[in-house]
Design a protein around this motif. Structure first.
Motif, short mmCIF file in Angstrom:
data_model
loop_
_atom_site.label_atom_id
_atom_site.label_comp_id
_atom_site.label_asym_id
_atom_site.label_seq_id
_atom_site.Cartn_x
_atom_site.Cartn_y
_atom_site.Cartn_z
N SER A 165 -7.79 -1.68 3.34
CA SER A 165 -6.43 -2.19 3.55
C SER A 165 -5.95 -3.13 2.46
O SER A 165 -4.77 -3.41 2.35
N SER A 166 -6.86 -3.67 1.68
CA SER A 166 -6.42 -4.73 0.75
C SER A 166 -7.10 -4.60 -0.61
O SER A 166 -7.67 -5.54 -1.12
N GLU A 186 -11.15 -4.25 5.74
CA GLU A 186 -10.71 -5.09 4.62
C GLU A 186 -10.67 -4.27 3.33
O GLU A 186 -9.72 -4.36 2.54
N TRP A 196 -6.66 -4.78 -4.21
CA TRP A 196 -5.67 -5.34 -5.12
C TRP A 196 -5.17 -4.28 -6.11
O TRP A 196 -5.99 -3.50 -6.57
N ALA A 217 -7.97 -10.22 -1.46
CA ALA A 217 -7.99 -8.77 -1.67
C ALA A 217 -9.22 -8.38 -2.48
O ALA A 217 -9.80 -9.20 -3.19
N TRP A 225 -1.05 -4.70 4.67
CA TRP A 225 -0.64 -5.66 5.70
C TRP A 225 0.78 -6.15 5.43
O TRP A 225 1.08 -6.59 4.32
N HIS A 231 -3.03 2.96 3.02
CA HIS A 231 -4.39 2.41 3.08
C HIS A 231 -5.37 3.55 2.80
O HIS A 231 -5.01 4.73 2.92
N SER A 280 0.83 -1.20 0.00
CA SER A 280 0.00 0.00 0.00
C SER A 280 0.86 1.26 0.00
O SER A 280 0.39 2.34 -0.32
N THR A 328 -1.18 -11.52 1.15
CA THR A 328 -2.59 -11.17 1.43
C THR A 328 -3.51 -11.99 0.53
O THR A 328 -3.41 -11.93 -0.69
N SER A 356 -1.61 -4.04 -0.62
CA SER A 356 -2.03 -4.49 0.69
C SER A 356 -1.29 -3.67 1.73
O SER A 356 -0.09 -3.44 1.61
#
Lengths: 86, 305, 182, 389
Positions: free
Chosen positions: B46-47, B43, B49, D209, B54, B10, A14, D206, B52
């Motif tokens: 943060s993720s 979710e 595509w 996603a 995380w 994020h 990110s 991850t 990510s």
């Protein structure tokens, strides 16, 4: 970017995302009365506030969305939010 | 920048309490974890595509199965002799935990999986645009519990999730708030030191859904605690063992309510005082039930995190 | 192909009877198929088990409409259920009852055999569990399976001690029919 | 290899045990229950070293195997009917995340009205979930298919879940002679699962996603390609199974008496055996009839079906499930498969055996004999008109 197995994402990617562009207000770390309490760094929802020295904090403008939590929580009013000129 | 396990970039809203909460939790837990998450704001922001936020292994499956997916993760680690590799943390919002995901959570508790379940409680379905959940507080205005000519907003009390967890014999249960970041982190660490199912519910303001100033996320969260509306405590083996004391006298609930648009109708319409009184009563009952008031007023009031 | 239909009530070991006959035939070197009437039958309700025995692999998976043999483990079913339907001419009905075949008054073109299985089972097992006794009787009456086959089926299905007891019961049933024949 | 006389569910459980699953999660539902009970007993006896997770619902069962599979474990679940429908949301997730879960679906009708007996409406209703679907003809095949299923699912070019469908009661509760494989042989056929990506701090990837309009379609296309591609692996694995164990009951499809057949019946599952009996009788009467057994329903073996049916004059599809407001599912899909064939055979759909309604040899013979008298509409066979008046 190839789709791997239904869309696996690589970790910590990110950081490529420039959320600083969302900002209207930008924090100014005055670095005058800072006691080094670290609250600004702890409460930043982006986790983009960090210390350069023990009592000297700054932030990463690439990610700061300008929410102002750091300024609101600073116990010694050492951070100011100002309208950002773009 | 500081090294975090939940990273910048994020796409949470300005001043998001949940983004802060999640970072505090995983940073405290450290890199040797596997996390699951329910569908919801966390979710989504943060993720997305191919990115990510995380830095720890993370899996999102569905809205209501975070606890069951985590059960599978834990069972797999056990079956393959990999328990030492990672601790398992299941995450969910209040809807994914207390409503649609409650059955899976109950199963996880009942079977005694070695999992820490973290509920980020922002008191409504924020991901879908602020609808009420089982953890939405009384009188809160949401899109499905709107205030109106004949309504004061949400008619129901917050579901008592810690008590539900306790009824399952969960050995460690805690509530926490992003207003007290170190407390969140020490509870996560403590939870992870205990074998078996653990439940930690973190109060995370949502400036969007609460209609509050993003800069005041911490302040609002703190007031929820200081009024007695969000008691912070630990339960071990079914008994409340520790309570975060609040300064005496407790702050009136109006101080908390007035900062949030979701309660604005209480102060605009005639008859709102009676409703505010009811909310004050909820706070007073919490204060009594958990013994929230400190002995010495000043001492706690100046305590800084 | 030999087709067998077993009628009884839920809780009387009917499914096991089918399995044991099938296994006995299997261990006799034949092909077999056994399956219970599928449903949510409760204790006491009428249940049926179907068994097929053949020298070649069995493909048919339908119910059995025209059995060569019918075993009635609970004679009260004669009055209430169409348990004798479709029996082949010159087939065999084996009924668990103290009554004689004549006393049952069945108007059939087939052989009817009765066996007081409860009494025989009591002697062998100390309990009136009749299915293995009837199994022995069926072996003797039909020749479709051997007593040796029953032995290996019991040994496969039960613990050693239980298998021995049930073999005793089956042998009693077997001998009862053999003696009656003579 | 040892031959024994055993119940279908037991035979399947024995084979699943040979596959050495790490995590099993299942919730009781008739007629699947015997399978999960057998496995629970094996774990209790220490014969099977696996985590057996006693879940609170089928939804949780599917979610648990999803989580376990993503963690790198070999996983197994089983269900029927309502249970499968309750899993539906997770089924799509498992395939979307490309997790090689293996499941037994003990086929049963779906509510309402509640009915515990066999038809294939459950698995057919989730045909679009992105799973490989294989249908067993008898207990032997049901048992063998599980060993093959893990091989197919875990193949690096597939990485998709596989559903082994076996008719409830008719196969799950029946006893038949079954050849069981030895552990050593099973191990040689099915090596341990070695996932490339799994949940581990060593490579903190991850899973799950969110994808937007910019990439979702590609992910779905990739799933589609993998599912189509699995056809080749289904064939390969069936052939290798034959080489090792000597048994072959078809790969994607199988045929019976199809040489020179003017009328070809097409069906799936245990009714295949009944149809074979009917064909033997019909052939004696001089009716040129044959059978196409669809063993693999997803991916749908269009080419193999085309090849098998191209010489026929009439195709009689036998469906044990249907799409209300559309017709027999097999019939519909076969029509689609043959739409570009010149002089394509006429295809008639027959919906049979719903909710455990008996399909006798006579049922099949009548379908063949009555075919001229009925129209082109898919029809319900052996209806009791009195109940409809």
């Amino acid at each position: 970017m190839k789709v791997i197995l239904g869309g696996l994402a690589q970790p910590a990617t990110s950081l490529a995302n420039n959320t600083g562009t969302w900002r209207n207000y930008i924090p100014v770390f005055l670095q005058k009365t800072c006691t080094g309490c670290t609250i600004c760094a702890i409460v930043c929802p982006e986790g983009c506030v960090y210390s350069v020295e023990k009592k000297k904090f700054t932030f990463d403008a690439k990610y700061c969305k300008g929410c102002g939590m750091c300024a609101a929580e600073c116990p010694v009013d050492d951070i100011e939010m100002v309208m950002e000129e773009k | 920048m500081e090294k975090h396990l939940f990273l910048a970039g994020h796409t949470a809203c300005y001043g998001c309490g949940e983004a802060l909460g999640a970072r505090l939790v995983v940073d405290a837990a450290g890199p040797n974890i596997i996390t699951t998450d329910a569908t919801g704001c966390l979710e989504v922001f943060s993720s997305r595509w191919p990115q990510s936020a995380w830095a720890v292994p993370f899996i999102h499956s569905l809205f209501e199965n975070s606890a069951a997916v985590a059960s599978g993760v834990e069972a797999a680690l056990k079956a393959m002799g990999r328990q030492g590799e990672a601790k398992v943390i299941a995450q969910g919002g209040d809807g994914g935990t207390a409503d649609i995901g409650l059955q899976c959570l109950s199963g996880m508790f009942e079977r005694g999986h070695d999992i820490l379940y973290v509920c980020y409680d922002n008191e409504a379905y924020m991901n879908t645009g602020v609808q009420r959940s089982g953890l939405t507080p009384y009188d809160s205005d949401t899109r499905t519990s709107p205030s109106g000519k004949v309504s004061w907003g949400n008619r129901y009390l917050k579901k008592d999730m810690p008590a539900i967890a306790a009824a399952h014999g969960v050995p460690y249960i805690a509530t926490a708030s992003v207003a007290y970041p170190k407390d969140v982190q020490s509870k996560v660490k403590k939870a992870l030191s205990i074998t078996g199912p653990k439940y930690v519910q973190v109060h995370v303001p949502c400036p969007l859904g609460w209609k509050s100033d993003p800069a005041l996320t911490i302040k609002v969260a703190k007031l929820a605690v200081e009024t007695g509306l969000y008691p912070i405590f630990e339960m071990e083996n079914g008994v409340v063992t520790k309570v975060r004391k609040i300064p005496r006298p407790a702050k009136p609930v109006t101080e908390y309510l007035k900062l949030q648009g979701r309660f604005a109708h209480l102060f605009k319409k005639g008859g709102g005082e009676a409703e505010v009184k009811k909310i004050q009563q909820i706070a007073d009952e919490n204060i009594k039930k958990y013994g929230l008031l400190s002995e010495a007023a000043e001492k706690v009031a100046v305590e800084k995190e | 192909m030999i087709e067998i239909r077993i009628h009884g009530r839920g809780g009387q070991g009917i499914v096991t009877s089918g399995e044991l006959i099938g296994f006995a035939a299997f261990s006799d070197g034949k092909y077999a198929q056994a399956y219970p009437s599928f449903g949510s039958e409760r204790m006491g309700s009428p249940v049926t088990t179907y068994v097929r025995i053949d020298d070649r692999p069995i493909r048919t998976r339908t119910l059995i409409y025209n059995p060569d043999f019918i075993i009635i483990q609970d004679s009260t079913l004669l009055a209430t259920e169409p348990v004798l339907d479709g029996l082949k001419p010159k087939g065999l009905v084996l009924v668990n009852t103290k009554k004689s075949a004549d006393a049952l008054g069945l108007d059939l073109n087939s052989r009817v055999l009765t066996i007081p299985a409860a009494e025989l089972a009591m002697e062998a097992l100390g309990r009136p569990i009749v299915n293995t006794t009837i199994l022995g009787a069926f072996a003797a009456a039909s020749g479709a399976i051997s007593l040796e086959g029953i032995r290996s089926a019991l040994e496969h299905r039960f613990t050693k001690e239980l298998a021995e007891k049930n073999l005793k019961a089956a042998t009693k049933g077997y001998n009862f029919v053999k003696e009656k024949k003579q | 290899m040892a031959r024994t006389f055993t119940e279908g569910s037991k035979a399947v459980a024995e084979t699943v045990k040979l596959c050495r699953p790490n995590v099993i999660a299942a919730y009781p539902i008739t007629p699947q229950t015997h399978i999960s009970e057998e496995l629970a007993q094996m774990v209790a006896n220490g014969e099977l070293k696996a985590e057996y997770v006693t879940v609170e619902s089928e939804f949780a069962a599917a979610s648990v195997v999803l989580g376990a599979s993503a963690t790198g474990a070999r996983t197994y679940t089983a269900t029927s009917s309502q249970g499968l429908l309750l899993m539906t949301e997770v089924l799509f997730n498992i395939s979307g995340m490309r997790l090689p879960v293996v499941m037994t679906c003990a086929n049963r009708a779906v509510s309402s009205p509640i009915n515990i007996w066999n038809d294939q409406q459950d698995s057919i209703s989730v045909r679009d979930a992105g799973w490989v679907q294989l249908y067993a003809e008898d207990i032997q095949e049901a048992s063998d298919l599980h060993l093959q299923a893990f091989r197919i699912a875990e193949h690096p070019e597939v990485l998709l879940p596989v559903m082994v469908c076996m008719d409830g009661f008719i196969l799950t509760h029946a006893y038949e002679p079954v050849d069981l494989i030895e552990q050593k042989e099973a191990d040689a056929f099915l090596p341990p699962y070695q996932p490339q990506y799994y949940l581990t701090p060593k490579n903190p990837i991850t899973f799950g996603a969110m994808m937007g309009p910019e990439s979702y379609m590609e992910a779905r296309c990739q799933l589609d390609r993998a599912l189509w591609g699995s056809a080749r692996i289904v064939e390969e694995v069936a052939k290798e199974f034959k080489k090792r164990f000597g048994r072959f009951q078809g790969a994607l499809v199988d045929t019976y008496c199809i040489e020179g057949a003017e009328i070809v019946l097409v069906a799936m599952g245990s009714v295949i055996s009944t149809i074979k009996e009917a064909i033997d009788l019909l052939r004696k009467e001089g009716v040129k009839v044959g059978l196409l057994k669809v063993r693999c329903f997803r991916p749908f073996p269009r080419e193999a079906i085309k090849e098998a049916l191209v010489g026929a004059r009439e195709v009689l599809a036998i469906d044990r499930a249907f799409s209300p407001g559309s017709g027999g599912v097999l019939a519909t899909e076969i029509r689609a498969a043959l739409q570009d064939v010149k002089k394509a055979p006429e295809i008639k759909g027959h919906i049979v055996g719903l909710g455990g309604r008996e399909i006798s040899v006579e049922t099949i013979i009548n379908i063949v004999k009555d075919r001229k008298a009925v129209g082109r509409e898919d029809r319900f066979v052996d209806l009791k008109e009195a109940l409809l008046k």
